[in-house]
Design a protein around this motif. Structure first.
Motif, short mmCIF file in Angstrom:
data_model
loop_
_atom_site.label_atom_id
_atom_site.label_comp_id
_atom_site.label_asym_id
_atom_site.label_seq_id
_atom_site.Cartn_x
_atom_site.Cartn_y
_atom_site.Cartn_z
N GLU A 88 -0.93 55.57 39.80
CA GLU A 88 -2.20 54.90 40.11
C GLU A 88 -3.10 54.76 38.89
OE1 GLU A 88 -0.87 57.47 41.73
OE2 GLU A 88 -2.35 59.05 42.13
N ASP A 89 -2.72 55.34 37.78
CA ASP A 89 -3.47 55.15 36.53
C ASP A 89 -3.03 53.90 35.79
OD1 ASP A 89 -3.25 58.69 36.10
OD2 ASP A 89 -5.03 57.56 36.71
N THR A 90 -2.01 53.24 36.28
CA THR A 90 -1.55 52.00 35.66
C THR A 90 -2.65 50.95 35.68
OG1 THR A 90 0.77 52.40 36.21
CG2 THR A 90 0.10 50.10 35.85
N ALA A 91 -3.01 50.45 34.50
CA ALA A 91 -4.13 49.51 34.41
C ALA A 91 -4.28 49.05 32.97
CB ALA A 91 -5.43 50.16 34.87
N LEU A 92 -5.13 48.04 32.79
CA LEU A 92 -5.60 47.62 31.48
C LEU A 92 -6.86 48.43 31.18
CD1 LEU A 92 -5.21 45.56 29.13
CD2 LEU A 92 -6.91 44.16 30.32
N TYR A 93 -6.85 49.17 30.09
CA TYR A 93 -7.97 50.04 29.74
C TYR A 93 -8.80 49.38 28.63
CZ TYR A 93 -6.10 53.84 32.52
OH TYR A 93 -5.67 54.62 33.58
N ARG A 94 -10.10 49.34 28.87
CA ARG A 94 -11.02 48.68 27.95
C ARG A 94 -12.16 49.61 27.59
NH1 ARG A 94 -12.44 43.14 30.89
NH2 ARG A 94 -13.03 42.47 28.78
N CYS A 95 -12.54 49.60 26.33
CA CYS A 95 -13.71 50.37 25.92
C CYS A 95 -14.87 49.40 25.69
CB CYS A 95 -13.44 51.19 24.67
SG CYS A 95 -13.35 50.23 23.15
N GLY A 96 -16.08 49.94 25.74
CA GLY A 96 -17.19 49.04 25.54
C GLY A 96 -18.54 49.68 25.67
N ILE A 97 -19.54 48.82 25.62
CA ILE A 97 -20.93 49.21 25.75
C ILE A 97 -21.41 48.70 27.10
CG2 ILE A 97 -23.21 49.15 24.69
CD1 ILE A 97 -21.77 48.07 22.13
N ALA A 98 -21.51 49.59 28.05
CA ALA A 98 -21.81 49.17 29.42
C ALA A 98 -23.17 48.47 29.52
CB ALA A 98 -21.76 50.37 30.35
N THR A 99 -24.15 48.97 28.77
CA THR A 99 -25.49 48.39 28.87
C THR A 99 -25.56 46.98 28.33
OG1 THR A 99 -26.05 49.47 26.77
CG2 THR A 99 -26.67 50.61 28.81
N MET A 100 -24.60 46.60 27.50
CA MET A 100 -24.55 45.24 26.95
C MET A 100 -23.46 44.42 27.63
SD MET A 100 -24.96 46.15 22.89
CE MET A 100 -24.63 44.48 22.37
N ASP A 101 -22.72 45.06 28.56
CA ASP A 101 -21.58 44.41 29.22
C ASP A 101 -20.66 43.77 28.18
OD1 ASP A 101 -21.02 41.83 31.74
OD2 ASP A 101 -20.00 43.74 31.38
N ASN A 102 -20.37 44.56 27.14
CA ASN A 102 -19.56 44.08 26.04
C ASN A 102 -18.31 44.95 25.96
OD1 ASN A 102 -18.60 43.28 23.46
ND2 ASN A 102 -20.65 42.55 22.98
N TRP A 103 -17.15 44.34 26.11
CA TRP A 103 -15.89 45.10 26.22
C TRP A 103 -14.82 44.53 25.31
CZ3 TRP A 103 -16.79 49.28 29.05
CH2 TRP A 103 -17.85 49.25 29.96
N GLY A 104 -13.91 45.39 24.91
CA GLY A 104 -12.77 44.95 24.15
C GLY A 104 -11.76 44.25 25.03
N GLN A 105 -10.67 43.79 24.41
CA GLN A 105 -9.64 43.06 25.15
C GLN A 105 -8.77 43.99 25.97
OE1 GLN A 105 -9.21 39.56 25.30
NE2 GLN A 105 -11.29 39.80 24.50
N GLY A 106 -8.69 45.23 25.56
CA GLY A 106 -7.96 46.21 26.36
C GLY A 106 -6.59 46.55 25.83
N THR A 107 -6.07 47.68 26.33
CA THR A 107 -4.73 48.12 26.01
C THR A 107 -4.07 48.55 27.32
OG1 THR A 107 -3.43 49.59 24.58
CG2 THR A 107 -5.45 50.52 25.50
N GLN A 108 -2.81 48.15 27.51
CA GLN A 108 -2.13 48.35 28.79
C GLN A 108 -1.49 49.74 28.87
OE1 GLN A 108 -2.02 46.30 31.51
NE2 GLN A 108 -0.86 47.91 32.58
N VAL A 109 -1.76 50.40 29.98
CA VAL A 109 -1.11 51.67 30.29
C VAL A 109 -0.31 51.50 31.57
CG1 VAL A 109 -1.48 54.07 30.97
CG2 VAL A 109 -2.90 53.05 29.17
N THR A 110 0.97 51.82 31.49
CA THR A 110 1.85 51.72 32.66
C THR A 110 2.50 53.08 32.89
OG1 THR A 110 2.30 49.40 32.19
CG2 THR A 110 3.82 50.54 33.68
N VAL A 111 2.35 53.58 34.11
CA VAL A 111 2.90 54.88 34.46
C VAL A 111 3.94 54.69 35.57
CG1 VAL A 111 2.41 57.25 35.16
CG2 VAL A 111 0.68 55.93 33.93
N SER A 112 5.18 54.90 35.23
CA SER A 112 6.24 54.74 36.24
C SER A 112 7.45 55.54 35.81
CB SER A 112 6.59 53.27 36.42
OG SER A 112 7.32 52.79 35.32
#
Length: 113
Positions: A88-112
């Motif tokens: 259930e942790d499988t997802a695209l993970y993105r870091c960012g500045i929540a107050t500016m709603d500014n996020w990176g493109q993300g990195t994929q994590v797949t757990v299986s």
């Protein structure tokens, strides 16, 4: 503002990963930083954030005790250590500045298995 995540991979349940986020284009130490994730077919889920100095972090219930956010203000980097990963942790993970709603493109994590 530029945010570039790395470190995503495919891992087996129970495994660990460390994600990194390189930040530039803003005064990094002046902002809280956050990680969010988006699983296939689901909305954006906030998972954690860290204060400006790195002395305090908050976590969603779904990851508390398994994930750890940290930052290095000298290097303009944010990290996410993820342990005891589950499918259930499988997802695209993105870091960012929540107050500016500014996020990176993300990195994929797949757990299986």
């Amino acid at each position: 503002v530029q945010l570039v995540e790395s470190g995503g991979a495919s891992v087996q349940p129970g495994g660990s990963l460390r994600l990194s986020c390189a930040a530039s284009g803003f005064t990094f130490s002046s902002y809280y930083m956050s990680w969010v994730r988006q699983a296939p077919g689901k909305g954006l889920e906030w998972i954690c954030d860290i204060n400006k100095s790195g002395s305090r972090a908050d976590y969603a219930d779904s990851v508390r005790g398994r994930f750890t956010i940290s930052r290095d203000n000298a290097k303009n980097m944010v990290y996410l250590q993820m342990n005891s990963l589950a499918p259930e942790d499988t997802a695209l993970y993105r870091c960012g500045i929540a107050t500016m709603d500014n996020w990176g493109q993300g990195t994929q994590v797949t757990v299986s298995s």
